[in-house]
Scaffold this active site. Sequence first.
Site, PDB file in Angstrom:
ATOM      1  CD  GLU A   1     -32.589  -7.876  25.951  1.00  0.00           C
ATOM      2  OE1 GLU A   1     -31.752  -7.494  26.796  1.00  0.00           O
ATOM      3  OE2 GLU A   1     -32.436  -8.879  25.249  1.00  0.00           O
TER       4      GLU A   1
HETATM    5  C1  LIG Z   1     -41.186 -14.371  26.519  1.00  0.00           C
HETATM    6  C2  LIG Z   1     -39.970 -14.067  27.338  1.00  0.00           C
HETATM    7  C3  LIG Z   1     -38.720 -14.110  26.730  1.00  0.00           C
HETATM    8  C4  LIG Z   1     -37.570 -13.866  27.490  1.00  0.00           C
HETATM    9  N1  LIG Z   1     -36.332 -14.031  26.920  1.00  0.00           N
HETATM   10  C5  LIG Z   1     -35.232 -14.033  27.724  1.00  0.00           C
HETATM   11  C6  LIG Z   1     -33.961 -14.429  27.231  1.00  0.00           C
HETATM   12  O1  LIG Z   1     -33.797 -14.717  26.043  1.00  0.00           O
HETATM   13  N2  LIG Z   1     -32.932 -14.477  28.097  1.00  0.00           N
HETATM   14  C7  LIG Z   1     -33.054 -14.173  29.410  1.00  0.00           C
HETATM   15  O2  LIG Z   1     -32.091 -14.263  30.140  1.00  0.00           O
HETATM   16  N3  LIG Z   1     -34.253 -13.763  29.922  1.00  0.00           N
HETATM   17  C8  LIG Z   1     -35.335 -13.698  29.112  1.00  0.00           C
HETATM   18  N4  LIG Z   1     -36.554 -13.322  29.619  1.00  0.00           N
HETATM   19  C9  LIG Z   1     -36.648 -12.904  31.002  1.00  0.00           C
HETATM   20  C10 LIG Z   1     -36.956 -11.416  31.153  1.00  0.00           C
HETATM   21  O3  LIG Z   1     -35.838 -10.653  30.773  1.00  0.00           O
HETATM   22  C11 LIG Z   1     -37.400 -11.187  32.606  1.00  0.00           C
HETATM   23  O4  LIG Z   1     -38.700 -11.739  32.704  1.00  0.00           O
HETATM   24  C12 LIG Z   1     -37.386  -9.737  32.995  1.00  0.00           C
HETATM   25  O5  LIG Z   1     -36.054  -9.318  33.122  1.00  0.00           O
HETATM   26  C13 LIG Z   1     -38.086  -9.449  34.304  1.00  0.00           C
HETATM   27  O6  LIG Z   1     -37.749 -10.372  35.320  1.00  0.00           O
HETATM   28  P1  LIG Z   1     -38.913 -11.093  36.141  1.00  0.00           P
HETATM   29  O7  LIG Z   1     -39.870 -11.655  35.138  1.00  0.00           O
HETATM   30  O8  LIG Z   1     -38.309 -12.041  37.083  1.00  0.00           O
HETATM   31  O9  LIG Z   1     -39.662  -9.936  36.904  1.00  0.00           O
HETATM   32  P2  LIG Z   1     -39.235  -9.322  38.330  1.00  0.00           P
HETATM   33  O10 LIG Z   1     -37.784  -9.032  38.344  1.00  0.00           O
HETATM   34  O11 LIG Z   1     -39.777 -10.194  39.402  1.00  0.00           O
HETATM   35  O12 LIG Z   1     -40.010  -7.934  38.316  1.00  0.00           O
HETATM   36  C14 LIG Z   1     -41.402  -7.816  38.668  1.00  0.00           C
HETATM   37  C15 LIG Z   1     -41.777  -6.323  38.746  1.00  0.00           C
HETATM   38  O13 LIG Z   1     -40.981  -5.669  39.750  1.00  0.00           O
HETATM   39  C16 LIG Z   1     -40.285  -4.567  39.204  1.00  0.00           C
HETATM   40  N5  LIG Z   1     -38.950  -4.491  39.805  1.00  0.00           N
HETATM   41  C17 LIG Z   1     -38.110  -5.506  40.078  1.00  0.00           C
HETATM   42  N6  LIG Z   1     -36.962  -5.039  40.607  1.00  0.00           N
HETATM   43  C18 LIG Z   1     -37.066  -3.702  40.638  1.00  0.00           C
HETATM   44  C19 LIG Z   1     -36.199  -2.642  41.030  1.00  0.00           C
HETATM   45  N7  LIG Z   1     -34.971  -2.873  41.494  1.00  0.00           N
HETATM   46  N8  LIG Z   1     -36.651  -1.364  40.925  1.00  0.00           N
HETATM   47  C20 LIG Z   1     -37.881  -1.098  40.445  1.00  0.00           C
HETATM   48  N9  LIG Z   1     -38.734  -2.055  40.036  1.00  0.00           N
HETATM   49  C21 LIG Z   1     -38.341  -3.345  40.126  1.00  0.00           C
HETATM   50  C22 LIG Z   1     -40.196  -4.863  37.692  1.00  0.00           C
HETATM   51  O14 LIG Z   1     -40.076  -3.672  36.928  1.00  0.00           O
HETATM   52  C23 LIG Z   1     -41.516  -5.576  37.440  1.00  0.00           C
HETATM   53  O15 LIG Z   1     -42.548  -4.632  37.248  1.00  0.00           O
HETATM   54  C24 LIG Z   1     -37.711 -13.521  28.863  1.00  0.00           C
HETATM   55  C25 LIG Z   1     -38.973 -13.432  29.447  1.00  0.00           C
HETATM   56  C26 LIG Z   1     -40.087 -13.727  28.710  1.00  0.00           C
HETATM   57  C27 LIG Z   1     -41.441 -13.691  29.392  1.00  0.00           C
END
Ligand SMILES: Cc1cc2nc3c(=O)[nH]c(=O)nc-3n(C[C@H](O)[C@H](O)[C@H](O)COP(=O)(O)OP(=O)(O)OC[C@H]3O[C@@H](n4cnc5c(N)ncnc54)[C@H](O)[C@@H]3O)c2cc1C
Length: 582
Positions: free
Chosen positions: A433
């Site tokens: 989220e």
């Molecule tokens: C168990 C689990 C359940 C989930 N459930 C759902 C679901 O039901 N539906 C759904 O759609 N998604 C779901 N997700 C996805 C989840 O919302 C994402 O993993 C999350 O939004 C982060 O995206 P990412 O993992 O690609 O990390 P990334 O976007 O690659 O981020 C990596 C790091 O970079 C930082 N970062 C990235 N961009 C910026 C920025 N612009 N400014 C500052 N810092 C930044 C982040 O804070 C983080 O520390 C789930 C994930 C998991 C692991």
Amino acid sequence: MATYKAPIREIQFVLNDVLDAGQLSALPSYGDATMETMNGLIEEAAKLIEEQIAPLNASGDTEGCRWNNGEVSVPKGFAEAYQQYWQAGWVGLSNPPEFGGAGLPYTLSKVVDEMLCSADVAFALYPGLTVGCFEALHALGTDEQKATYLPKLGTGEWTGTMCITEPHAGTDIGSVKTKATPNGDGSYALDGGKIFITSGEHTMADNIIHFVIARLPDSPPGVKGLSTFVVPKFLVNADGSLGARNPVRCTSIEHKMGIHGSCTCALQFEGAKGWMVGAPNTGIQNMFVMMNLARILVGLQGLGQCELATQNAINYAKDRKQGKAFNGGETIIDHPDVRRMLLTMKATTEGARVMAYETGLYVDLAHHHPDPAVREAAGDWVELNTPLVKSFCTDSAFDLGSLAVQVYGGHGFIREHGVEQIVRDSKILCLYEGTNGIQAMDLVRRKLMMHNGRLPQRFFAKLRSESTADAPVGFIAKPLREAVDELEKTTQWLQESFKTRPDDVGFGAVDFQRAFSLTYLGYNWLRMAKAASLSTNDDAWKLSKLTTAQFFAQRMLPQVHALCANVRNSATELMTLDAASF
Ligand SMILES: Cc1cc2nc3c(=O)[nH]c(=O)nc-3n(C[C@H](O)[C@H](O)[C@H](O)COP(=O)(O)OP(=O)(O)OC[C@H]3O[C@@H](n4cnc5c(N)ncnc54)[C@H](O)[C@@H]3O)c2cc1C
């Protein structure tokens, strides 16, 4: 094994004595929601949750979910417990009666969410996402979409999902590639792959309703070209019966650090039939309709895990004998360092509870109060509180899980005691989220700037008015006023630096977010100390509250000054180090 007993007295103290939640029954839509009714419902929910859900926490963690040729099985006992939970009306507690809900306050549903998330946070995700999907369709759907999906989503008979994430599109939602091609009959064919979809496939409910972000063929690039769609697992016939299986395939489930009882699915949409929700290319705004309330819910998930960590650590520390303490006691609770940990846990959990419930209360006031000025003020609080609740409660859940392990010593590291599960289960709360880093960006880039800084101004004014010098609890009123001054100075620095020094603002954002939350907790402890000092019939309980307030004032609230200094010390030189030099 970790055990759970719902902290009914604490919950009722916050609702009755600190927040005056009885005011909700004066709102036109909540005439039946007297404090007496709400207290009765809280006790009823607690019984079901303690007896039927909490016992699944450890076994669900050990067994996990299984994928077999596109089908997903959930841990033993989950399906039966879910049936019992929705049929008893808990999923639809605050949903409107015309869609099968009980129409009770959102605040009350957050109390039940806290208890459910203490008992088993993995289980809690099935109803949690269902309510999120309901809220989005209720706010944005056409009458036909509402009539088709909401009666069964509203009760929890069908479950819901939120399908945003793709392998290359996590935080960067604008890079979503899933395509929605018009079929020519008002429906769309969705093609693409989503990952990490919570509750994306299972057989606990007869149907799963996916709320999907996708892109029209002619849409502009980035976030401005996203649209939202409702895509059912089984198509729904005109008479409400279930039709053909839609081609949404679960290609795998993830093997995770925690929340093993929650299935996290990769979904492949292969020409799946969907219908647009809201206007074309408004997907990002639509998603936030769901996301804002979902962020508050994730905060409640964190609060639930804070409570679980705290009550288990306290119980263990009262029981575990180890050496003689200076006060002559033989249990580890007699050692000052163990007390430091337990008081940190108590002060955090109880302070966070006020923040989380108050946010719920403001959601109710923002939606239902007859006076537009009250609605506007409450809406401002919800906007400001959302990143605070989401980040503070979830960071605290992970921190307190770790502290619980520390209190248990080596035994905490052993699985059978169950507290290491809190560390594993709660980490995800800081990530989904919108990561807690993204919450901090929301706070400094949006919430501080909205309406010319009106949101933080309301906050500072309120805290100042309630922490005047003659307040009966001066031991916390004074440090609170000092924290507010420091926070306001730092807020102004961020507001001024926002355009000229964006990297500095980004660098300091997480520290600022914590400073803001700790100041909020100072206000909560001030109110709890005032309310407790009026209590006349339980000296031990009153002493516990006042001592914890004192601990917060002396040991935690002063951290605001160091955090704010960190924020103002952020300097652009930090960004000059090129990636290769790290
Ligand atoms: C168990 C689990 C359940 C989930 N459930 C759902 C679901 O039901 N539906 C759904 O759609 N998604 C779901 N997700 C996805 C989840 O919302 C994402 O993993 C999350 O939004 C982060 O995206 P990412 O993992 O690609 O990390 P990334 O976007 O690659 O981020 C990596 C790091 O970079 C930082 N970062 C990235 N961009 C910026 C920025 N612009 N400014 C500052 N810092 C930044 C982040 O804070 C983080 O520390 C789930 C994930 C998991 C692991």
